[in-house]
Design an enzyme around this catalytic site. Structure first.
Site, PDB file in Angstrom:
ATOM      1  CD  GLN A  47      16.251  22.793 -20.614  1.00 37.53           C
ATOM      2  OE1 GLN A  47      16.114  22.280 -19.501  1.00 37.53           O
ATOM      3  NE2 GLN A  47      15.992  22.137 -21.732  1.00 37.53           N
ATOM      4  CD1 TRP A  79      20.770  41.913 -17.130  1.00 35.07           C
ATOM      5  CD2 TRP A  79      19.623  39.996 -17.033  1.00 35.07           C
ATOM      6  NE1 TRP A  79      19.976  41.857 -18.248  1.00 35.07           N
ATOM      7  CE2 TRP A  79      19.255  40.682 -18.209  1.00 35.07           C
ATOM      8  CE3 TRP A  79      19.029  38.770 -16.756  1.00 35.07           C
ATOM      9  CZ2 TRP A  79      18.310  40.183 -19.108  1.00 35.07           C
ATOM     10  CZ3 TRP A  79      18.093  38.273 -17.642  1.00 35.07           C
ATOM     11  CH2 TRP A  79      17.747  38.969 -18.797  1.00 35.07           C
ATOM     12  CG  ASP A  97      22.516  22.457 -25.646  1.00 27.39           C
ATOM     13  OD1 ASP A  97      22.104  22.035 -26.734  1.00 27.39           O
ATOM     14  OD2 ASP A  97      21.834  23.164 -24.882  1.00 27.39           O
ATOM     15  CG  ASP A 108      22.222  28.297 -21.320  1.00 24.51           C
ATOM     16  OD1 ASP A 108      22.152  27.604 -20.294  1.00 24.51           O
ATOM     17  OD2 ASP A 108      21.421  28.207 -22.265  1.00 24.51           O
TER      18      ASP A 108
END
Length: 411
Positions: free
Chosen positions: A107, A226, A291, A311
């Site tokens: 994505q 991050w 997902d 995610d």
């Protein structure tokens, strides 16, 4: 007393003990575990509203240093985080020093570096809030607002897992904030559609014909902090992952005893990982995320690290779809943490959606979710609670509600 009478009395006592445990762990306040979890829940309620525009005081550390120190093997941030609002504010306002194409994946995303050298992942807006993604439960583009909402659902302020990296919504000016510091590779994917600046980046499904476009020059998106490099990640195939191939089922989709096989495989045969998978199934069902084909933990953890909730952007797509197969780890294993069960019980009766509204009000891109998605959270929560109760009726609460500990009672 005759043997038959003794057996009747014994069965009655066992039944009463079982019912007592269900009562105490279903929102009751009588057990030590329930009292502890209730105190944590009340603390979460009192701290839902974060102050806007908060800044760090009484410290020489950067917000990135503080957030880095929070990370541990079993949490991305501790229960007590008075600096949370200030760190999120810094995420949404810090100067962008560099912009590049995103790391590998399917994505569209961009990798940004903020003032002070902090890396973040930027996911652009693709849909309006009221857009309904039709089709398979994993269909459509990533939803940036889903990342924001999933973070607030995960953190100590609502579900109490504390396993998702920090996420905040942000508006960026592509002309003044991104293009001057962008790499040639990212710049080569910029284009104009009418008066709107767009980019399509580099990823498996990225196409020049399907760019993400700003409203003029201003693009809405989400920033994910991050994780520190000192905590390298290890990727695992999810044991309840889908095949994504029409006509081909994964084993868990036709074998109702599949969980027994999973319990014999490391790292699910001991330690907390299987209960983490079940917690994640509850989390994913609430947000409508079908997902999660892989997941990450910290490296060299021996199965002790948490399952990190990375995610979450394929969630909050269709508020009318309750994809029950997401709960397969729960209803096939028929076990759940006591603390998770208590927290879910406290969130019944509309408390969950109310808590989400209050928590999301802090975010710069609020309203983060449309009302139908908030209503879906309450409805799906009822489905989770009903599933756990079915397990308790079938095998008893002692075999369903598992105390939080590292060594699980796997057969």
């Amino acid at each position: 007393m005759k043997l038959k009478q003794r057996m009747v009395v014994l069965c009655a006592v066992l039944l009463l003990l079982g019912l007592a445990k269900i009562f105490l762990l279903d929102g009751g306040e009588g057990s030590a575990a329930s009292r502890r979890d209730l105190r944590a829940f009340r603390k979460m309620e009192s701290g839902l509203s974060l102050p806007r525009g908060a800044h760090l005081t009484h410290t020489l550390q950067s917000p990135w240093e503080i957030a880095s120190q929070w990370v541990g093997p079993r949490e991305v941030y501790p229960e007590e985080t008075p600096e949370l609002a200030a760190v999120l504010t810094s995420l949404s306002t810090a100067r962008i020093e560099r912009a590049d194409v995103g790391y590998k994946g399917t994505q569209l995303k961009a990798l940004l570096v903020l003032d002070g050298g902090q890396k973040v992942v930027f996911k652009p807006k693709r849909y309006n809030r009221d857009y309904v993604v039709e089709g398979e439960p994993y269909a459509g583009y990533d939803r940036h607002n889903a990342e924001v909402a999933a973070f607030h659902l995960d953190i100590l302020r609502i579900l109490g897992f504390r396993r998702a990296p920090l996420v905040v919504g942000r508006y960026v000016n592509l002309r003044t904030e991104i293009k001057p510091v962008a790499t040639d590779q990212l710049l080569s994917t910029f284009l104009m559609q009418g008066n709107n600046t767009c980019f399509y980046g580099k990823c498996y499904y990225c196409r020049e014909t399907e760019p993400a476009c700003a409203d003029g020059e201003t693009m809405e998106g989400s920033l994910t902090l991050w994780l520190p490099d000192v905590w390298p990640l290890q990727k695992h195939r999810h044991p309840w992952g889908r095949t994504y191939r029409e006509g081909k089922l994964a084993r868990w989709e036709y074998d109702e005893s599949y969980c027994e096989a999973v319990k014999k495989m490391p790292p699910y045969d001991a330690g907390p990982r299987l209960l983490d998978v079940i917690d994640t199934a509850v989390f994913d069902y609430l947000i409508g995320n079908a997902d999660r084909h892989h997941y990450e933990s910290f490296q060299d953890d021996g199965g002790a690290s948490m399952l990190i909730l990375l995610d979450n952007a394929k969630s909050f797509g269709n508020p009318s779809l309750d994809e029950r197969s997401i709960l397969a780890p729960l209803y096939q294993c028929c076990m759940i943490r006591v603390s998770t069960w208590n927290r879910l019980s406290f969130l019944k009766g509309g408390v969950l959606s109310s808590a989400m509204r209050q928590a999301l009000a802090f975010d710069p891109i609020n309203p983060v979710l449309a009302e139908p998605h908030l209503a879906a959270l309450d409805r799906r929560l009822n489905g989770v609670i009903a599933t756990v109760k079915q397990c308790m009726e079938a095998q008893g609460p002692d075999n369903t509600l598992i105390e939080d500990r590292m060594n699980l009672p796997h057969p």
